[in-house]
Write a protein that holds these residues in place. Structure first.
Motif, PDB file in Angstrom:
ATOM      1  N   VAL A  56       0.848  -1.214   0.099  1.00  0.00           N
ATOM      2  CA  VAL A  56       0.095   0.047   0.044  1.00  0.00           C
ATOM      3  C   VAL A  56       1.017   1.050  -0.084  1.00  0.00           C
ATOM      4  CG1 VAL A  56      -1.608   1.355   1.323  1.00  0.00           C
ATOM      5  CG2 VAL A  56      -2.033  -0.949   1.043  1.00  0.00           C
ATOM      6  N   LEU A 108       0.788   3.941  -2.896  1.00  0.00           N
ATOM      7  CA  LEU A 108       0.459   5.365  -2.839  1.00  0.00           C
ATOM      8  C   LEU A 108       1.576   6.332  -3.424  1.00  0.00           C
ATOM      9  CD1 LEU A 108      -0.968   5.245   0.867  1.00  0.00           C
ATOM     10  CD2 LEU A 108      -2.198   5.933  -1.120  1.00  0.00           C
ATOM     11  N   GLU A 110      -9.717   9.798  -0.250  1.00  0.00           N
ATOM     12  CA  GLU A 110      -9.634   8.621  -0.307  1.00  0.00           C
ATOM     13  C   GLU A 110      -8.357   8.044   0.215  1.00  0.00           C
ATOM     14  OE1 GLU A 110      -9.781   4.777  -4.000  1.00  0.00           O
ATOM     15  OE2 GLU A 110     -10.571   7.026  -4.489  1.00  0.00           O
ATOM     16  N   ILE A 113      -7.542   5.164   3.110  1.00  0.00           N
ATOM     17  CA  ILE A 113      -6.846   4.194   3.045  1.00  0.00           C
ATOM     18  C   ILE A 113      -5.567   4.380   4.338  1.00  0.00           C
ATOM     19  CG2 ILE A 113      -4.659   3.163   1.761  1.00  0.00           C
ATOM     20  CD1 ILE A 113      -6.302   4.200  -0.865  1.00  0.00           C
ATOM     21  N   ARG A 114      -5.012   5.519   4.459  1.00  0.00           N
ATOM     22  CA  ARG A 114      -4.074   5.463   5.477  1.00  0.00           C
ATOM     23  C   ARG A 114      -4.597   5.200   7.013  1.00  0.00           C
ATOM     24  NH1 ARG A 114       0.540   7.068   3.988  1.00  0.00           N
ATOM     25  NH2 ARG A 114       1.084   8.085   2.061  1.00  0.00           N
ATOM     26  N   CYS A 148      -7.056   3.024   7.500  1.00  0.00           N
ATOM     27  CA  CYS A 148      -7.208   1.560   7.462  1.00  0.00           C
ATOM     28  C   CYS A 148      -5.782   1.048   7.686  1.00  0.00           C
ATOM     29  CB  CYS A 148      -7.841   0.990   6.156  1.00  0.00           C
ATOM     30  SG  CYS A 148      -9.644   1.443   5.777  1.00  0.00           S
ATOM     31  N   LEU A 207      -8.541  -3.031   4.965  1.00  0.00           N
ATOM     32  CA  LEU A 207      -7.776  -2.318   4.073  1.00  0.00           C
ATOM     33  C   LEU A 207      -7.642  -2.757   2.659  1.00  0.00           C
ATOM     34  CD1 LEU A 207      -5.025  -0.357   3.983  1.00  0.00           C
ATOM     35  CD2 LEU A 207      -3.675  -2.183   4.798  1.00  0.00           C
ATOM     36  N   ALA A 263     -10.429  -0.985   0.906  1.00  0.00           N
ATOM     37  CA  ALA A 263     -10.081   0.480   0.688  1.00  0.00           C
ATOM     38  C   ALA A 263      -9.182   0.528  -0.545  1.00  0.00           C
ATOM     39  CB  ALA A 263      -9.694   0.880   2.067  1.00  0.00           C
ATOM     40  N   THR A 264      -8.407  -0.275  -0.953  1.00  0.00           N
ATOM     41  CA  THR A 264      -7.303   0.114  -1.891  1.00  0.00           C
ATOM     42  C   THR A 264      -7.893  -0.534  -3.334  1.00  0.00           C
ATOM     43  OG1 THR A 264      -6.341  -2.024  -1.122  1.00  0.00           O
ATOM     44  CG2 THR A 264      -5.411   0.040  -0.238  1.00  0.00           C
ATOM     45  N   LEU A 319      -7.389   1.897  -5.879  1.00  0.00           N
ATOM     46  CA  LEU A 319      -5.606   2.095  -6.238  1.00  0.00           C
ATOM     47  C   LEU A 319      -5.303   1.137  -6.833  1.00  0.00           C
ATOM     48  CD1 LEU A 319      -3.436   3.816  -5.159  1.00  0.00           C
ATOM     49  CD2 LEU A 319      -3.225   2.567  -3.256  1.00  0.00           C
TER      50      LEU A 319
END
Length: 600
Positions: A528, A532, A543, A547-548, A550, A575, A578-579, A582
């Motif tokens: 992750v 990022l 968003e 993510i951070r 989570c 997590l 949430a990604t 991404l």
């Protein structure tokens, strides 16, 4: 002149036997005195002369420090690995002081048996099948094989004792499908096995046992009781001289044998204390009271073997008693009670194992046909994987001979070698199992997941393990040879290990699930953070914040010190969810870069 004969040998703790298939019949051979039973005793006189068998046993009362008995309990163990007093057994001799080890002593017994056979057959015989307890580990089997080779024998097969006994029993019933329990209580070891016999094939469904429990322990308990009845002094039995202990043990063994047919016996000890002589009366009730705690210890193994085999008492066709100690009436009563049936007494319990070894030897030599013997490995075998977990390659109770393997990869970037730790045991974590050996497999360094190492376990018919590790890139093989002293664990811990695997099953599994979730969390956090960085400015700020947050939740669970796998798996999932956007962006970016490279 060498012949096609292959000897069948029961190398026992208390007594040993030898036989051969002659003219199509399996027979056991007698020594010059007409006895088929050879005491497993070796006497060293200090001038390089050696006596074996009954002659050696007769010297035990006079020179116990030079007479080695029950040496089978030391097979496959390092010098000083276990205190000899740990299970209450204190031999009168010291192998180191005599300048020998257990393998050398056993080889003298095997040489003697070889001599008996060669005199009876009037020819040289150099091949043998030797039996061992089913619960003997790899080191103990290797030690037995080495003893045979030192005695001038090529060991064609190592066969488990209960399996050999079942083979002897089933020779004339090959057309029937039967399930048999073999209860084997010898002088120093105990085994119980559940076997299925069908169309000439014997398959061990499950086995359990204790290599430090046998008739010797009953003798010791009775000898201590006799000592207390004599009231010679206030000394404990363990504290009296070895000569007195030896005389009491011999008297106790004789009394035990007589109590198998009599309700009361008199133990005579003439001139035991100077000119003083003693008489002690032992009745069956007293004896049973002493022996019951020891015999009751075998019940758990019987239940475990049936559970592992997936059978109930009503599924069994026969219960066979093997080993001289099963002559005790108490044993026969207990076995009948535990298995809900009277045991089959048609076999001579002292000779059944040896007869089975002879039959197996006859099969190998071609003198007997149409019988196949399938044994099992008593404990799981595997390797340690990243995170300290036990990865099972060959599960417990797998039929042998067998081969199995898996492919493994490097867990970190630029790793240039993989340490293969070979483990034996039933626990989920590597640290709770036995280490049989280890070897480093080198390979060219590269990114995580780039290396490929195949690991193959091969268990031969003797239950001896060979590990092959192959780097698939270079096709380089590394073979791990398990040495005879590789197992740095006392034999008595086998039962403890299996019991602990049951007692700690839930916490062990939770620890495994937690470790797997932790490894995934650590991998996810790194991925992750990298993603990022690669997609900076391409993802909405809210968003990124989500993510951070989570990721912070995952880190908080990892740092909490509470190994709650459920909570960590939930945090990982959040997590991961949430990604998703991404991850899609990274895939699209990778595809665009690939297209650009193709067009340029």
């Amino acid at each position: 002149m060498e012949t096609d004969y292959i000897l069948g040998i029961d190398l026992g703790t208390t007594n040993s036997l030898v036989g051969v298939v002659d003219s199509g019949f399996p027979i056991l051979l007698a020594d010059a005195e007409g006895s088929r039973l050879t005491p497993s005793a070796v006497f060293y006189d200090g001038d390089g002369n050696v006596m074996v068998g009954a002659a050696a046993l007769r010297r035990r009362a006079l020179e116990p420090a030079r007479t080695v008995t029950s040496v089978k309990r030391f097979m496959g163990r390092r010098e000083g690995e276990v205190d000899q007093n740990q299970d209450g057994w204190q031999p009168a001799y010291d192998l180191k002081a005599l300048g020998v080890d257990a393998v050398q002593v056993s080889s003298e017994i095997l040489k003697h048996l070889k001599g008996i056979a060669e005199r009876a057959l009037e020819t040289t015989v150099n091949r043998a099948v030797i039996t061992v307890p089913a619960y003997f580990n790899d080191a103990q089997r290797q030690a037995t094989k080495q003893a045979g080779e030192l005695a001038g024998l090529k060991v064609e097969r190592i066969v488990s004792e209960p399996t050999a006994a079942a083979l002897a029993y089933g020779l004339d019933k090959m057309e029937e499908r039967r399930r048999i329990a073999v209860y084997d209580l010898g002088g120093g070891t105990f085994d119980v096995s559940i076997l299925e016999m069908r169309d000439g094939v014997f398959q061990v469904l499950a086995t359990a046992g204790d290599t430090r429990l046998g008739g010797d322990d009953v003798d010791r308990a009775l000898a201590a009781w006799i000592w207390r009845q004599m009231k010679v002094s206030d000394e404990e039995f363990e504290m009296i001289g070895v000569s007195k202990q030896s005389r009491l043990m011999t008297a106790a063994e004789e009394a035990k044998k007589r109590l198998s047919v009599q309700d009361e016996v008199t133990v005579d000890l003439p001139f035991f204390e100077g000119e003083k002589s003693y008489q002690v009366i032992v009745n069956l009730a007293d004896f049973n009271k002493l022996a019951t705690p020891l015999i009751d210890r075998t019940r758990a193994f019987c239940l475990r073997a049936m559970s592992d085999a997936g059978v109930k008492t009503e599924d069994l066709d026969e219960v066979i008693l093997v080993g001289g100690s099963t002559r005790m009436r108490l044993v026969r009563e207990k076995v009948a009670q535990w298995f809900s049936r009277e045991p089959n007494l048609s076999q001579n319990p002292d000779e059944a194992v040896a007869l089975g070894a002879v039959i197996q030897a006859g099969i190998l030599s071609g003198a007997l046909r149409n019988v196949v013997l399938l044994d099992v490995t008593p404990l799981s075998l595997g390797i340690e994987t990243f995170g300290g977990l036990m990865n099972v390659i060959i599960p417990r109770n797998t039929t042998i001979p067998c081969k199995a393997g898996e492919m493994f990869t490097n867990a970190v970037n630029f790793q240039d070698a993989m340490l293969i730790r070979v483990l034996q045991g039933e626990r989920e974590l590597a640290k709770d199992n036995w280490e049989l050996g280890k070897v480093a497999v080198p390979f060219p360094p590269g990114p995580k997941g780039s290396a490929r190492v195949g690991v193959q376990f091969a268990l031969d018919a003797n239950g001896i393990l060979q590990v092959l590790a192959r780097d698939t890139a270079t096709q380089t093989d590394t073979v791990l040879e398990i040495q005879s002293a590789a197992v740095d664990v006392d034999d008595a811990q086998v039962e403890k290990m299996i019991s602990e695997s049951v007692d700690h099953a839930f916490e062990d599994m939770n620890e495994r699930v937690w470790t797997e979730a932790r490894l995934k969390a650590e991998e996810l956090l790194g991925a992750v953070e990298e993603a990022l960085g690669l997609c900076e400015g391409m993802v909405e700020a809210d968003e990124v914040e989500g993510i951070r947050q989570c990721a912070a939740n995952v880190e908080a669970v990892l740092k909490s010190g509470v190994h709650d796998a459920r909570v960590l798996k939930q945090a990982n999932q959040e997590l991961d969810d949430a990604t998703q956007t991404l991850a899609v962006m990274l895939v699209e970016r990778a595809m665009e870069e690939a297209i650009e490279r193709k067009l340029s």
